[in-house]
Design an enzyme around this catalytic site. Structure first.
Site, PDB file in Angstrom:
ATOM      1  N   LYS A 113       0.703  -1.223   0.069  1.00 48.25           N
ATOM      2  CA  LYS A 113      -0.121   0.034  -0.111  1.00 48.25           C
ATOM      3  C   LYS A 113       0.994   1.339   0.041  1.00 48.25           C
ATOM      4  O   LYS A 113       0.360   2.288  -0.264  1.00 48.25           O
ATOM      5  CB  LYS A 113      -0.738  -0.024   1.144  1.00 48.25           C
ATOM      6  CG  LYS A 113      -2.142  -0.959   0.882  1.00 48.25           C
ATOM      7  CD  LYS A 113      -3.155  -0.947   2.134  1.00 48.25           C
ATOM      8  CE  LYS A 113      -4.228  -1.857   1.800  1.00 48.25           C
ATOM      9  NZ  LYS A 113      -5.146  -2.016   2.870  1.00 48.25           N
ATOM     10  N   LYS A 195      -4.997 -11.403  -5.384  1.00 47.50           N
ATOM     11  CA  LYS A 195      -6.186 -11.589  -4.688  1.00 47.50           C
ATOM     12  C   LYS A 195      -7.483 -10.961  -4.822  1.00 47.50           C
ATOM     13  O   LYS A 195      -7.350  -9.617  -5.527  1.00 47.50           O
ATOM     14  CB  LYS A 195      -5.900 -11.084  -3.496  1.00 47.50           C
ATOM     15  CG  LYS A 195      -6.833 -11.392  -2.011  1.00 47.50           C
ATOM     16  CD  LYS A 195      -6.338 -10.804  -0.934  1.00 47.50           C
ATOM     17  CE  LYS A 195      -6.518  -9.394  -0.786  1.00 47.50           C
ATOM     18  NZ  LYS A 195      -6.418  -8.504   0.316  1.00 47.50           N
ATOM     19  N   LYS A 198     -12.193  -5.943  -2.528  1.00 44.53           N
ATOM     20  CA  LYS A 198     -13.252  -5.041  -2.788  1.00 44.53           C
ATOM     21  C   LYS A 198     -12.805  -3.687  -3.406  1.00 44.53           C
ATOM     22  O   LYS A 198     -13.691  -2.859  -3.741  1.00 44.53           O
ATOM     23  CB  LYS A 198     -14.026  -4.922  -1.724  1.00 44.53           C
ATOM     24  CG  LYS A 198     -13.581  -4.784  -0.300  1.00 44.53           C
ATOM     25  CD  LYS A 198     -14.573  -4.854   1.015  1.00 44.53           C
ATOM     26  CE  LYS A 198     -13.810  -4.452   2.070  1.00 44.53           C
ATOM     27  NZ  LYS A 198     -13.800  -5.620   3.098  1.00 44.53           N
TER      28      LYS A 198
HETATM   29  P1  TYM Z   1     -10.776  -7.009   5.329  1.00 43.45           P
HETATM   30  O1  TYM Z   1     -12.174  -6.199   5.256  1.00 43.45           O
HETATM   31  O2  TYM Z   1      -9.761  -6.803   4.254  1.00 43.45           O
HETATM   32  O3  TYM Z   1     -11.527  -8.431   5.017  1.00 43.45           O
HETATM   33  C1  TYM Z   1     -12.358  -9.305   5.837  1.00 43.45           C
HETATM   34  C2  TYM Z   1     -12.031 -10.547   5.864  1.00 43.45           C
HETATM   35  O4  TYM Z   1     -12.216 -11.023   4.474  1.00 43.45           O
HETATM   36  C3  TYM Z   1     -10.947 -11.834   4.418  1.00 43.45           C
HETATM   37  N1  TYM Z   1     -10.800 -11.805   2.806  1.00 43.45           N
HETATM   38  C4  TYM Z   1     -10.658 -12.965   2.051  1.00 43.45           C
HETATM   39  N2  TYM Z   1     -10.717 -14.310   2.059  1.00 43.45           N
HETATM   40  C5  TYM Z   1     -10.354 -14.733   0.880  1.00 43.45           C
HETATM   41  N3  TYM Z   1     -10.130 -14.490  -0.202  1.00 43.45           N
HETATM   42  C6  TYM Z   1     -10.026 -12.891  -0.346  1.00 43.45           C
HETATM   43  N4  TYM Z   1      -9.890 -12.628  -1.506  1.00 43.45           N
HETATM   44  C7  TYM Z   1     -10.448 -12.251   0.704  1.00 43.45           C
HETATM   45  N5  TYM Z   1     -10.206 -10.878   0.826  1.00 43.45           N
HETATM   46  C8  TYM Z   1     -10.581 -10.689   2.013  1.00 43.45           C
HETATM   47  C9  TYM Z   1      -9.869 -11.370   5.106  1.00 43.45           C
HETATM   48  O5  TYM Z   1      -8.723 -12.233   5.227  1.00 43.45           O
HETATM   49  C10 TYM Z   1     -10.555 -10.771   6.362  1.00 43.45           C
HETATM   50  O6  TYM Z   1     -10.694 -12.012   7.245  1.00 43.45           O
HETATM   51  N6  TYM Z   1      -7.827  -5.878   8.847  1.00 43.45           N
HETATM   52  C11 TYM Z   1      -8.882  -6.453   8.502  1.00 43.45           C
HETATM   53  C12 TYM Z   1     -10.310  -6.188   9.374  1.00 43.45           C
HETATM   54  C13 TYM Z   1      -9.905  -6.333  10.751  1.00 43.45           C
HETATM   55  C14 TYM Z   1      -9.793  -7.704  11.957  1.00 43.45           C
HETATM   56  C15 TYM Z   1      -9.335  -7.366  12.938  1.00 43.45           C
HETATM   57  C16 TYM Z   1      -9.879  -8.926  11.377  1.00 43.45           C
HETATM   58  C17 TYM Z   1      -9.802  -5.120  11.864  1.00 43.45           C
HETATM   59  N7  TYM Z   1      -9.537  -5.941  12.996  1.00 43.45           N
HETATM   60  C18 TYM Z   1      -9.282  -8.409  14.084  1.00 43.45           C
HETATM   61  C19 TYM Z   1      -9.583  -9.915  12.346  1.00 43.45           C
HETATM   62  C20 TYM Z   1      -9.226  -9.762  13.612  1.00 43.45           C
HETATM   63  C21 TYM Z   1      -9.344  -6.350   7.206  1.00 43.45           C
HETATM   64  O7  TYM Z   1      -9.103  -5.364   6.520  1.00 43.45           O
HETATM   65  O8  TYM Z   1     -10.111  -7.459   6.665  1.00 43.45           O
END
Ligand code: TYM
Length: 330
Positions: A113, A195, A198
């Site tokens: 990023k 990957k 969104k």
């Molecule tokens: P975020 O919003 O990017 O994604 C949410 C969850 O979806 C999973 N994910 C995927 N899994 C499979 N294939 C993909 N292409 C894919 N894209 C996203 C992510 O691994 C995630 O589990 N920082 C985190 C949010 C967060 C969080 C936390 C998670 C904040 N605090 C504490 C766990 C524990 C995030 O940006 O996820």
């Protein structure tokens, strides 16, 4: 009862990657564990520009309604906004003072990023994994179900928790990271080496949980398969990234195991696989969407869920934060 914690950033629409990699597992875990599911709005502001700030509240409610539509049950699980629980940022500072510049500079997501803008990248993006650690450690979390891309952040969480425990006295539970064998990394439809995300500029790369049947069909039909001859359908993400990704999506959405799918599609064509996938996605997403529009129309209910959730979360978070303050001598 053992405790589960997880969350997503409320950056607009969730994708089938979020659903398959994380949210569908949250639903199952509700049956067995105490679950806390957070909407990580503070994480989101590390990447947001001033022009979309006005939409913040809306995006958060959209995300909450999607959680409910996917089957997160507010009567069983605690659902809350990260910004409603100030303990997250309080613990964040204390953990900052235990985190090393070097380890954070090595985080892949930060490196990606911040590429090409070293001087202007905001510090929030650098600090991001520490806030995640605070999210998780505040609740004495046992399990964190996430997709593969969050693994490095969670390893950091475990490291910083151990370091803190050693330095000041044992206070944090060391969580277990749960990354499923299949479906934890759903890839982009047009570039299966990247990957699915969104925040991708080109919406043909992902399927949103809110895409309708026409869009789903269009996007799946365009999705890259593999060019080997004769065409064959089996799971091998290295040799056949395109087809393997479609199999992972079909399995994640329909619930059939990958090995069963390999049997079902042996000697079938790619277009047969695609039409099955279109069918399956359209059916499942239609159900989610029906529930979504219903939940989204009741803002009072949504706000109430967040109110109750924040109260419960604060009570829990406070217990840990108090202990931490005492141990440090504050
Ligand atoms: P975020 O919003 O990017 O994604 C949410 C969850 O979806 C999973 N994910 C995927 N899994 C499979 N294939 C993909 N292409 C894919 N894209 C996203 C992510 O691994 C995630 O589990 N920082 C985190 C949010 C967060 C969080 C936390 C998670 C904040 N605090 C504490 C766990 C524990 C995030 O940006 O996820």
């Amino acid at each position: 009862k053992l405790l589960v914690f997880s969350g997503t950033q409320p950056s607009g629409k969730l994708t089938i990657g979020n659903y398959i990699g994380a949210i569908r597992h949250w639903i199952v875990m509700q049956k067995y564990y105490e679950c806390m599911y957070c909407i990580a709005d503070l994480h989101l502001i590390s990447t947001v520009s001033s022009s979309n700030v006005y939409a913040f509240r809306k995006m958060s409610l959209d995300t909450l309604a999607l959680y409910l539509a996917c089957g997160v049950d507010p009567n069983v699980s605690t659902i809350f906004m990260q910004s409603h629980v100030p303990e997250h940022t309080q613990l964040n500072w204390l953990l900052n003072c235990c985190a090393y510049y070097g380890e954070l500079s090595r985080m892949t997501q930060f490196k990606e990023k911040s590429k090409f803008k070293q001087d202007s990248v905001n510090v929030g993006l650098f600090n991001y994994p520490i806030l995640m650690a605070a999210d998780i450690l505040l609740y004495q979390t046992n399990f964190v179900p996430v997709g593969d891309d969050q693994k490095q952040h969670l390893e950091f969480t475990c490291n910083i928790a151990r370091r803190f425990n050693n330095k000041f006295g044992t206070v944090f539970t060391i969580p277990k990271i749960l990354v499923p064998d299949f479906g934890s990394r759903i890839m982009s439809l047009l570039n299966p080496l990247k990957k699915m995300s969104k925040s991708d500029q080109d919406s043909n790369n992902y399927i949103s949980l809110l895409d309708d049947a026409t869009l789903i069909s269009k996007k799946v039909k365009r999705a890259i398969t593999d060019s080997d001859q004769p065409p064959a359908i089996y799971y091998d993400p290295v040799e056949k990234p395109g087809v393997s990704n479609l199999l992972a999506i079909l399995s994640g959405i329909g619930g059939e195991s990958i090995s069963n799918l390999e049997l079902i599609f042996k000697n079938k064509t790619y277009s047969c696989l695609k039409s099955n996938l279109i069918q399956s996605l359209s059916t499942v997403l239609k159900q989610i969407q029906n529930r979504y529009f219903n939940e989204r129309s009741n803002e009072n209910k949504l706000n109430n869920i967040l109110c109750v959730g924040a109260k419960k979360a604060r009570q829990k978070a406070n217990l840990t934060l108090k202990k931490v303050y005492q141990l440090i001598g504050l």
